[in-house]
Design a protein around this motif. Sequence first.
Motif, PDB file in Angstrom:
ATOM      1  N   ASP A  33       0.737  -1.121   0.046  1.00 56.25           N
ATOM      2  CA  ASP A  33       0.127   0.066  -0.042  1.00 56.25           C
ATOM      3  C   ASP A  33       0.659   1.171  -0.167  1.00 56.25           C
ATOM      4  N   ARG A  34       2.101   1.347   0.035  1.00 57.75           N
ATOM      5  CA  ARG A  34       2.943   2.234  -0.050  1.00 57.75           C
ATOM      6  C   ARG A  34       4.134   2.569  -0.919  1.00 57.75           C
ATOM      7  N   ILE A  35       4.027   1.621  -2.043  1.00 61.17           N
ATOM      8  CA  ILE A  35       4.916   1.650  -3.005  1.00 61.17           C
ATOM      9  C   ILE A  35       4.163   1.954  -4.498  1.00 61.17           C
ATOM     10  N   ALA A  36       4.996   2.138  -5.377  1.00 58.45           N
ATOM     11  CA  ALA A  36       4.549   2.083  -6.908  1.00 58.45           C
ATOM     12  C   ALA A  36       5.578   1.224  -7.418  1.00 58.45           C
ATOM     13  N   VAL A  37       5.275   0.614  -8.563  1.00 59.50           N
ATOM     14  CA  VAL A  37       6.071  -0.308  -9.148  1.00 59.50           C
ATOM     15  C   VAL A  37       6.216  -0.042 -10.972  1.00 59.50           C
ATOM     16  N   GLU A  38       7.310   0.032 -11.281  1.00 57.50           N
ATOM     17  CA  GLU A  38       7.441   0.252 -12.821  1.00 57.50           C
ATOM     18  C   GLU A  38       8.263  -1.116 -13.114  1.00 57.50           C
ATOM     19  N   GLN A  39       7.784  -1.538 -14.372  1.00 59.38           N
ATOM     20  CA  GLN A  39       8.385  -2.874 -14.720  1.00 59.38           C
ATOM     21  C   GLN A  39       8.782  -2.550 -16.196  1.00 59.38           C
ATOM     22  N   ASN A  40       9.992  -2.591 -16.623  1.00 53.85           N
ATOM     23  CA  ASN A  40      10.419  -2.702 -17.825  1.00 53.85           C
ATOM     24  C   ASN A  40      10.116  -1.160 -18.660  1.00 53.85           C
ATOM     25  N   GLY A  41       9.972  -0.255 -17.638  1.00 56.57           N
ATOM     26  CA  GLY A  41       9.521   1.130 -18.251  1.00 56.57           C
ATOM     27  C   GLY A  41       8.280   1.379 -18.168  1.00 56.57           C
ATOM     28  N   GLU A  42       7.317   0.730 -17.752  1.00 58.54           N
ATOM     29  CA  GLU A  42       6.122   0.897 -17.686  1.00 58.54           C
ATOM     30  C   GLU A  42       5.449   0.707 -16.257  1.00 58.54           C
ATOM     31  N   ILE A  43       4.512   1.510 -15.998  1.00 59.61           N
ATOM     32  CA  ILE A  43       3.840   1.663 -14.742  1.00 59.61           C
ATOM     33  C   ILE A  43       3.057   0.270 -14.561  1.00 59.61           C
ATOM     34  N   VAL A  44       3.088  -0.492 -13.175  1.00 60.53           N
ATOM     35  CA  VAL A  44       2.218  -1.421 -13.222  1.00 60.53           C
ATOM     36  C   VAL A  44       1.396  -1.279 -12.236  1.00 60.53           C
ATOM     37  N   PRO A  45      -0.206  -0.997 -12.705  1.00 54.92           N
ATOM     38  CA  PRO A  45      -1.169  -0.673 -11.651  1.00 54.92           C
ATOM     39  C   PRO A  45      -1.480  -1.718 -10.601  1.00 54.92           C
ATOM     40  N   ARG A  46      -1.556  -1.152  -9.468  1.00 53.93           N
ATOM     41  CA  ARG A  46      -1.611  -2.121  -8.222  1.00 53.93           C
ATOM     42  C   ARG A  46      -2.610  -3.477  -8.400  1.00 53.93           C
ATOM     43  N   SER A  47      -3.875  -2.827  -9.122  1.00 56.63           N
ATOM     44  CA  SER A  47      -5.002  -3.833  -9.291  1.00 56.63           C
ATOM     45  C   SER A  47      -4.641  -4.982 -10.440  1.00 56.63           C
ATOM     46  N   THR A  48      -3.358  -4.920 -11.113  1.00 55.25           N
ATOM     47  CA  THR A  48      -2.952  -5.951 -12.044  1.00 55.25           C
ATOM     48  C   THR A  48      -1.636  -6.552 -11.555  1.00 55.25           C
ATOM     49  N   TRP A  49      -1.013  -6.321 -10.264  1.00 50.42           N
ATOM     50  CA  TRP A  49      -0.059  -6.852  -9.897  1.00 50.42           C
ATOM     51  C   TRP A  49      -0.152  -8.696  -9.586  1.00 50.42           C
ATOM     52  N   ALA A  50      -1.075  -9.004  -9.232  1.00 47.92           N
ATOM     53  CA  ALA A  50      -1.441 -10.510  -9.245  1.00 47.92           C
ATOM     54  C   ALA A  50      -1.469 -11.253 -10.572  1.00 47.92           C
ATOM     55  N   ALA A  51      -1.809 -10.509 -11.505  1.00 44.55           N
ATOM     56  CA  ALA A  51      -1.730 -11.141 -12.877  1.00 44.55           C
ATOM     57  C   ALA A  51      -0.601 -10.534 -13.767  1.00 44.55           C
ATOM     58  N   SER A  52       0.213  -9.870 -13.367  1.00 42.39           N
ATOM     59  CA  SER A  52       1.410  -9.228 -14.159  1.00 42.39           C
ATOM     60  C   SER A  52       2.650 -10.109 -13.864  1.00 42.39           C
ATOM     61  N   PRO A  53       3.021 -10.909 -14.872  1.00 42.08           N
ATOM     62  CA  PRO A  53       4.105 -12.070 -14.983  1.00 42.08           C
ATOM     63  C   PRO A  53       5.392 -11.279 -14.548  1.00 42.08           C
ATOM     64  N   VAL A  54       6.397 -11.994 -13.793  1.00 38.69           N
ATOM     65  CA  VAL A  54       7.884 -11.573 -13.803  1.00 38.69           C
ATOM     66  C   VAL A  54       8.587 -12.234 -14.570  1.00 38.69           C
ATOM     67  N   ALA A  55       9.730 -11.990 -15.305  1.00 42.20           N
ATOM     68  CA  ALA A  55      10.489 -12.761 -15.939  1.00 42.20           C
ATOM     69  C   ALA A  55      11.927 -12.699 -15.716  1.00 42.20           C
ATOM     70  N   SER A  56      12.953 -13.360 -15.658  1.00 39.82           N
ATOM     71  CA  SER A  56      14.311 -13.245 -15.490  1.00 39.82           C
ATOM     72  C   SER A  56      14.732 -11.941 -16.560  1.00 39.82           C
TER      73      SER A  56
END
Length: 70
Positions: A33-56
């Motif tokens: 609840d206290r962070i913002a995440v950017e993955q590969n240059g794109e903001i990842v909305p909190r509502s999609t964290w559980a469905a957003s895959p992470v790759a090596s």
Amino acid sequence: MQITLNGQDRTIDDLPAAPTVADLITSLALKGDRIAVEQNGEIVPRSTWAASPVASGDKFEIVHFVGGGC
């Protein structure tokens, strides 16, 4: 799994077989609840964290919200 987190290479070993951003946040022991995440240059909305895959090789910037004022 190898990722880049805030500009530093990191190895994360305790992720499940098909990790998501939510799994990464849990592994890093961060309060979601206290962070913002950017993955590969794109903001990842909190509502999609559980469905957003992470790759090596993914690059993450994670920032903490800081309150304050006069």
